[in-house]
Design a protein around this motif. Sequence first.
Motif, PDB file in Angstrom:
ATOM      1  N   SER A 194       0.830  -1.207   0.000  1.00  0.00           N
ATOM      2  CA  SER A 194       0.000   0.000   0.000  1.00  0.00           C
ATOM      3  C   SER A 194       0.865   1.258   0.000  1.00  0.00           C
ATOM      4  O   SER A 194       0.540   2.248  -0.660  1.00  0.00           O
ATOM      5  CB  SER A 194      -0.931   0.003   1.216  1.00  0.00           C
ATOM      6  OG  SER A 194      -1.829  -1.092   1.159  1.00  0.00           O
ATOM      7  N   LYS A 195       1.969   1.218   0.755  1.00  0.00           N
ATOM      8  CA  LYS A 195       2.902   2.347   0.766  1.00  0.00           C
ATOM      9  C   LYS A 195       3.502   2.561  -0.623  1.00  0.00           C
ATOM     10  O   LYS A 195       3.629   3.697  -1.100  1.00  0.00           O
ATOM     11  CB  LYS A 195       4.010   2.104   1.786  1.00  0.00           C
ATOM     12  CG  LYS A 195       3.600   2.218   3.240  1.00  0.00           C
ATOM     13  CD  LYS A 195       3.482   3.680   3.662  1.00  0.00           C
ATOM     14  CE  LYS A 195       3.251   3.775   5.169  1.00  0.00           C
ATOM     15  NZ  LYS A 195       3.119   5.185   5.618  1.00  0.00           N
ATOM     16  N   ILE A 196       3.890   1.463  -1.260  1.00  0.00           N
ATOM     17  CA  ILE A 196       4.462   1.554  -2.600  1.00  0.00           C
ATOM     18  C   ILE A 196       3.426   2.109  -3.576  1.00  0.00           C
ATOM     19  O   ILE A 196       3.721   2.990  -4.393  1.00  0.00           O
ATOM     20  CB  ILE A 196       4.974   0.174  -3.063  1.00  0.00           C
ATOM     21  CG1 ILE A 196       6.188  -0.248  -2.231  1.00  0.00           C
ATOM     22  CG2 ILE A 196       5.330   0.200  -4.544  1.00  0.00           C
ATOM     23  CD1 ILE A 196       6.678  -1.657  -2.516  1.00  0.00           C
ATOM     24  N   ASP A 197       2.191   1.621  -3.480  1.00  0.00           N
ATOM     25  CA  ASP A 197       1.124   2.097  -4.378  1.00  0.00           C
ATOM     26  C   ASP A 197       0.865   3.589  -4.189  1.00  0.00           C
ATOM     27  O   ASP A 197       0.584   4.303  -5.154  1.00  0.00           O
ATOM     28  CB  ASP A 197      -0.164   1.313  -4.130  1.00  0.00           C
ATOM     29  CG  ASP A 197      -0.101  -0.095  -4.687  1.00  0.00           C
ATOM     30  OD1 ASP A 197       0.853  -0.399  -5.410  1.00  0.00           O
ATOM     31  OD2 ASP A 197      -1.010  -0.895  -4.375  1.00  0.00           O
ATOM     32  N   THR A 235       2.451  -8.996  -7.220  1.00  0.00           N
ATOM     33  CA  THR A 235       2.391  -8.255  -8.477  1.00  0.00           C
ATOM     34  C   THR A 235       2.271  -6.782  -8.152  1.00  0.00           C
ATOM     35  O   THR A 235       1.300  -6.362  -7.521  1.00  0.00           O
ATOM     36  CB  THR A 235       1.202  -8.695  -9.343  1.00  0.00           C
ATOM     37  OG1 THR A 235       1.329 -10.081  -9.656  1.00  0.00           O
ATOM     38  CG2 THR A 235       1.160  -7.894 -10.639  1.00  0.00           C
ATOM     39  N   ILE A 236       3.267  -6.019  -8.545  1.00  0.00           N
ATOM     40  CA  ILE A 236       3.257  -4.575  -8.336  1.00  0.00           C
ATOM     41  C   ILE A 236       2.731  -3.917  -9.609  1.00  0.00           C
ATOM     42  O   ILE A 236       3.306  -4.083 -10.684  1.00  0.00           O
ATOM     43  CB  ILE A 236       4.660  -4.042  -7.994  1.00  0.00           C
ATOM     44  CG1 ILE A 236       5.123  -4.632  -6.662  1.00  0.00           C
ATOM     45  CG2 ILE A 236       4.656  -2.522  -7.931  1.00  0.00           C
ATOM     46  CD1 ILE A 236       6.524  -4.237  -6.286  1.00  0.00           C
ATOM     47  N   ASN A 237       1.642  -3.193  -9.482  1.00  0.00           N
ATOM     48  CA  ASN A 237       1.047  -2.500 -10.625  1.00  0.00           C
ATOM     49  C   ASN A 237       1.486  -1.042 -10.644  1.00  0.00           C
ATOM     50  O   ASN A 237       1.740  -0.444  -9.599  1.00  0.00           O
ATOM     51  CB  ASN A 237      -0.481  -2.570 -10.551  1.00  0.00           C
ATOM     52  CG  ASN A 237      -0.996  -3.986 -10.715  1.00  0.00           C
ATOM     53  OD1 ASN A 237      -0.654  -4.673 -11.668  1.00  0.00           O
ATOM     54  ND2 ASN A 237      -1.815  -4.440  -9.775  1.00  0.00           N
ATOM     55  N   THR A 238       1.570  -0.487 -11.823  1.00  0.00           N
ATOM     56  CA  THR A 238       1.935   0.917 -11.976  1.00  0.00           C
ATOM     57  C   THR A 238       1.257   1.492 -13.201  1.00  0.00           C
ATOM     58  O   THR A 238       1.015   0.779 -14.175  1.00  0.00           O
ATOM     59  CB  THR A 238       3.465   1.082 -12.114  1.00  0.00           C
ATOM     60  OG1 THR A 238       3.769   2.452 -12.393  1.00  0.00           O
ATOM     61  CG2 THR A 238       4.016   0.227 -13.249  1.00  0.00           C
ATOM     62  N   ASP A 239       0.917   2.791 -13.126  1.00  0.00           N
ATOM     63  CA  ASP A 239       0.342   3.482 -14.275  1.00  0.00           C
ATOM     64  C   ASP A 239       1.414   4.066 -15.177  1.00  0.00           C
ATOM     65  O   ASP A 239       1.112   4.586 -16.246  1.00  0.00           O
ATOM     66  CB  ASP A 239      -0.583   4.611 -13.802  1.00  0.00           C
ATOM     67  CG  ASP A 239      -1.861   4.076 -13.183  1.00  0.00           C
ATOM     68  OD1 ASP A 239      -2.165   2.888 -13.405  1.00  0.00           O
ATOM     69  OD2 ASP A 239      -2.544   4.834 -12.467  1.00  0.00           O
ATOM     70  N   ASP A 240       2.663   4.020 -14.734  1.00  0.00           N
ATOM     71  CA  ASP A 240       3.771   4.555 -15.531  1.00  0.00           C
ATOM     72  C   ASP A 240       4.932   3.583 -15.459  1.00  0.00           C
ATOM     73  O   ASP A 240       5.786   3.671 -14.583  1.00  0.00           O
ATOM     74  CB  ASP A 240       4.178   5.934 -15.013  1.00  0.00           C
ATOM     75  CG  ASP A 240       5.212   6.613 -15.909  1.00  0.00           C
ATOM     76  OD1 ASP A 240       5.631   5.988 -16.899  1.00  0.00           O
ATOM     77  OD2 ASP A 240       5.586   7.758 -15.609  1.00  0.00           O
ATOM     78  N   ALA A 241       4.936   2.643 -16.392  1.00  0.00           N
ATOM     79  CA  ALA A 241       5.942   1.587 -16.367  1.00  0.00           C
ATOM     80  C   ALA A 241       7.355   2.141 -16.500  1.00  0.00           C
ATOM     81  O   ALA A 241       8.300   1.605 -15.927  1.00  0.00           O
ATOM     82  CB  ALA A 241       5.665   0.580 -17.488  1.00  0.00           C
ATOM     83  N   ALA A 242       7.498   3.231 -17.248  1.00  0.00           N
ATOM     84  CA  ALA A 242       8.832   3.769 -17.492  1.00  0.00           C
ATOM     85  C   ALA A 242       9.477   4.314 -16.222  1.00  0.00           C
ATOM     86  O   ALA A 242      10.704   4.321 -16.105  1.00  0.00           O
ATOM     87  CB  ALA A 242       8.770   4.866 -18.554  1.00  0.00           C
TER      88      ALA A 242
END
Length: 637
Positions: free
Chosen positions: A399-402, A419-426
Amino acid sequence: MSISSINYGSSVLGAQIRNINQQLTDLSTQLSTGKLSQNYSGMGTNEGFAIASRAQLSNIAAYTDTITNVNVNINLANTALQSLTTIRNTVQTGSATTAQDLNVNGQTVAQNTAAAQFGSMVGVLNTQSGNRYLFSGTAFNTQSVANAGDIINGTTTQAGLKTVMAERQAADLGANGMGRLVQSTLPSGAIQVQEDSATSPFGLKIAAVSSTLTGATITGPSGSPVSFSVNLNGVNPNNGDKLSVQFTLPDGSTEQIDLTASSATPTPVGSFAIDPGNPNIIPAVPPNPAITSANLNTALNTAIKKLAGTSLVAASAVEAGDNFFNTDSSAIGAAKTSQASTPIGGTTALSGTSPSDSIAPGFSPGDTITVNGTTLSFVASGATGNQLNVTDSIQTLMSKIDAITGTSKPSTIHGGSITINTDDAASLNISGGTAGATAALGALGFASTPITATQPPLRVDTSSSPASSATSLVNGTATTVKWYTGNDGPGSARSTAVARVDDSVTVQYGAQADEDAIREQLQAIAVFGTFSTSPTGQYAGGQVAALSLRTTQALTPQPGQQKIEDIQTDIAMAQNTMKDATTRQTQAKAQLQTIVDQAESASPDQVASEILSLQNALQASYQTTANLAQLSLVKFL
């Protein structure tokens, strides 16, 4: 005594007459031109104010031209956005209400409409104002979106959406058509359903199992790969007892299978038969729980295949669309890690003594990790801000990472795999700031740091196995059509076009075709219009129905998510700002022009009055000169 003759040209009177004539000439010029002078030196002491005012008037004229040009762009963009809204409503209405009758190509009327509307939407997004593409951001001289045919069908060297969807469907269904689940009977007689991989993102994921089956034992979901089992333990359930299994689908949605024990003949849909035995023969045959268990096994297999053949296929198409179109977001999976007999889960502690429910090696006070440049520190207790207690759970860390990455899709943990999700893979970059933290990240399954994300678009990795048994997604940039061809740099879309419309006022009116509202609409319509199935397939109707439902939901604006109307509101605010600037400039222009006129303009009435006065003075001077010219000694005496 002698009297010298009068020299008119050098006399004071002659000079006066010449001066009056010059004044008359100047006044005549003022009367004809309306200006005090034809050069700055003759304008007087207020000319400095006039020069400054004239410079401001020139600036206002330039701002007026800018506002005119920007308004043209905004009006065209607004017309295009309104067209997108109309397209959205058309496709949404079709997906929500059109009958699921399939044509020979395996599509409905609504899907055919969506395919046509997709082409229209691509055309709208490539709208130009002069030589400027309105939806390309700073790359305004570049076409915003690739050609519709290339996006769907690909080119000779790059795959389009249709290929990406087909690969993803094969990977999600698996070779047996069960959504990558393996069903078997254990030596104990228990029915087991297991995922085929601990780390694969494909197929159905077992989320929860519940039961009211009398005498039965339910185990799991647990383990890695995740599995559950049902053992009737030689006892027939009662009529109406139920087994419920919940699955997570690739697009994040959940579906539940409910199987009810039934003694009815024929067995109702969604039920399994309780073996009644045969009490009418001699000797009577008692009910056989083993047959009931076999009936449950068959019913469960049928239900899973139906779920896979309908909702899973639809969810796979939606997720494939996201893999293809959403070129910012991505996910990175971690390998499963076991601590003795206990796999890690959301409640597993970040530090502790194994084999208790904690990772080992764990985080220690003083350890740090860096997430996208932000440091997270681990303390013994009393964590605040970007701190975590070493006794906190893995879910707390995620949650902290998100919160730092700002992902719209929360990171997950399933079967010991994070699984770590991100809206900006770069931008994703997670690394251990201390040796202990790096080791603890390894215990979470991340074998190496820094942790980065696979760059989208994502494709099924078929390099070592067919799609039906693939276990990962790979970067498909080199092999996949790039649908958005405009600017994709950092910063807001609106800031990609900025204009100064007043001395201290600028407006932002840029737009990009990859903005969330536009991209999500394009994605949903493309997937719906591209998907096809066998018109005679067993689950064909269910597939299209499930996809229609998802398309309707995707095209329904959700609170907290960007909408096309939000973009229109943004550019409308820019227009309002320019309107206010124009009002101020109109007022200022009038005032400045007054200053210039007062400093440089000549009043016709005043000039006429001065001319008349000078004419009278000149006439008097001429009369005096004439009299002096006739003066003789006799007259003088």
